[in-house]
Design an enzyme around this catalytic site. Sequence first.
Site, short mmCIF file in Angstrom:
data_model
loop_
_atom_site.label_atom_id
_atom_site.label_comp_id
_atom_site.label_asym_id
_atom_site.label_seq_id
_atom_site.Cartn_x
_atom_site.Cartn_y
_atom_site.Cartn_z
CG HIS A 53 -46.63 -27.84 85.99
ND1 HIS A 53 -47.51 -27.52 84.93
CD2 HIS A 53 -47.27 -29.09 85.42
CE1 HIS A 53 -47.50 -27.35 84.46
NE2 HIS A 53 -47.42 -28.85 83.93
CG HIS A 172 -50.61 -27.17 77.81
ND1 HIS A 172 -49.73 -28.37 78.05
CD2 HIS A 172 -50.81 -27.28 76.66
CE1 HIS A 172 -49.07 -27.77 77.14
NE2 HIS A 172 -49.61 -27.98 76.14
CG ASP A 300 -44.42 -29.05 82.40
OD1 ASP A 300 -44.66 -30.30 82.51
OD2 ASP A 300 -44.72 -28.43 81.53
#
Length: 421
Positions: A53, A172, A300
Site C-alpha cells: 500500500h 478502503h 499507506d
Amino acid sequence: MSLVITGATLADGSALDFAVVDGRIAAASDAPSDAERVDAAGLVALPGLVDLHTHLREPGKEDAETVASGTRAAARGGYTAVFAMPNLTPATDTAEAAQYVAELGRRDGHCEVVPIGAVTKGRDGVELAELGLMAEHGVRVFSDDGACVHDSLIMRRALTYLKPYDGVVAQHAQDPRLAGPSACCHESEVSGRLGLPAWPSVAESVIIARDVQLAEFTGGRYHACHISTAESVDIIRWAKKRGKADITAEVTPHHLLLDTPHVESFDTTFKVNPPLRTSEHIEALREALVDGTIDIVGTDHAPHTQEDKDHPFDVASPGMLGLEAALAVVMELFVNTGRMDWATVVDRMSAAPARIGRLPHQGRPVAVGEPANLVLVDPSRRATVDRSRSASKSRNNPYHGLDLPDPVQMTVWAGKVTFRR
Ligand code: DOR
Ligand code: ZN
Ligand code: ZN
C-alpha cells in the site's frame, strides 16, 4: 557487482555467511575474488520488505512524489517492492495505464514497482474498470483507495469477475454516508471539542462486515486496507474463524502508534484517512497484528506537498509518510517489547504482503539460491526522526522529533545495493 556478507544473523536466529552474485544469494565460497566484503556482525539479515500500500504520485502530482523519490524512500526503509495505488492522474484504470506505471518503475525505481489497478473507471464507484484486461497484463491487486467501493453490487461483481484471475479487491472501507468527504477526526470527545467533522469508527466496520459477507458469498479474494478500529478487528476475526472467506487485513504504522489527541494541535500532518483512533482501538490493532488476525503492515505512504497541507484541518489533504519509518515503528512496538520475534516481523512485512500481491520472487527467505532481495538491520541503533532528512519529496512525516529505532543499514534489491548508510 558481487557482495560477501559475513556475520549476520537470520530471522530464525541462525547465522549465515553468504554472497550476492548475479542477483541471487549464493554460498560465500562461490563469490568472485573481487566481491565487496560487508561486515554484518551484530546485524540481522531479513528478506526485503514488501509494501502492499504505497502512494507514489507519478503520473500527475510529481511535486509531491515521483517514482524515483518514493522508491528511494522505500529503499531507505528496507523495502524491495512497493505496490502503487491507482489514485493517480490519470487513474490506473486501464491495462495501458498499469503498464505505464510498471514502465516508470523499471526506468526510475530503486525497488520493484507493482501497479495496482482501479476497481471502477476513474475510481468513481459507478462502473467496473477493465478488470480482465488489467489482470491479463499481470495486475493482481485492485483498489479504488482514497475512495470506498461503497456500492454492494459493484463489490459483488468485482469479487466475482476477479476470481478466475486470482485477483484481490483491496478495500478502503469508509461508508460515504456515515463519513463523508469532510470527515477528518475520529468521532469522540475530541472531535466534539475541536468542532471537527466526525469520522465514526462504525463507518469503517459496517463496510468490512458487508464485504466479508460478499467475499464468502462470491468466493472472491478480499483485502481490508488500513483497518483502524476494534470492531473491524472483531469482524475479521469472526470471518476468519468461520473459514469460508478468502480475506486478509492490513494495518498502518501510524494507526498502531499514534492516537486521536495528536490532532488537537490542528497540525495537518496528523490528518489521515481513516483518522487516528483512541487507545482502545490501538491496542486491539496491536493484538490482532500479533495473533495474525491482521495479516500485514501496509504503510499507506501518502506524500503531500506543503501547499496541499497548508489549509484548515478539514480541507487539508489527508495522508502521511510511512515508508522510511514503518520498520522502526514495528520494532519499537513489537520487537523491543518482546511481543514479536523477527520471523513474525518478516511474515507481516515481507512474506505475507508478497503472497497477497502474488509476487512469488519477493518475500522469500534469505537462503542460498533465493533472489537477492534483503535488508541488513541494526537492532540497537536509534535516532531522533528528522523530517528534513527524507528521500521523499514531501515533508508530512508524523514521526518528526520522536526517538525511534534507526535500523536499516543496507538494502539489496535484485542483487543491487539500493541503500547503504
Ligand atoms: O490518508 C489517506 N491518504 N487515505 C487515503 O485513502 C488516500 C491517501 C492519499 O492518497 O493521500
Ligand atoms: Zn485508503
Ligand atoms: Zn492509501
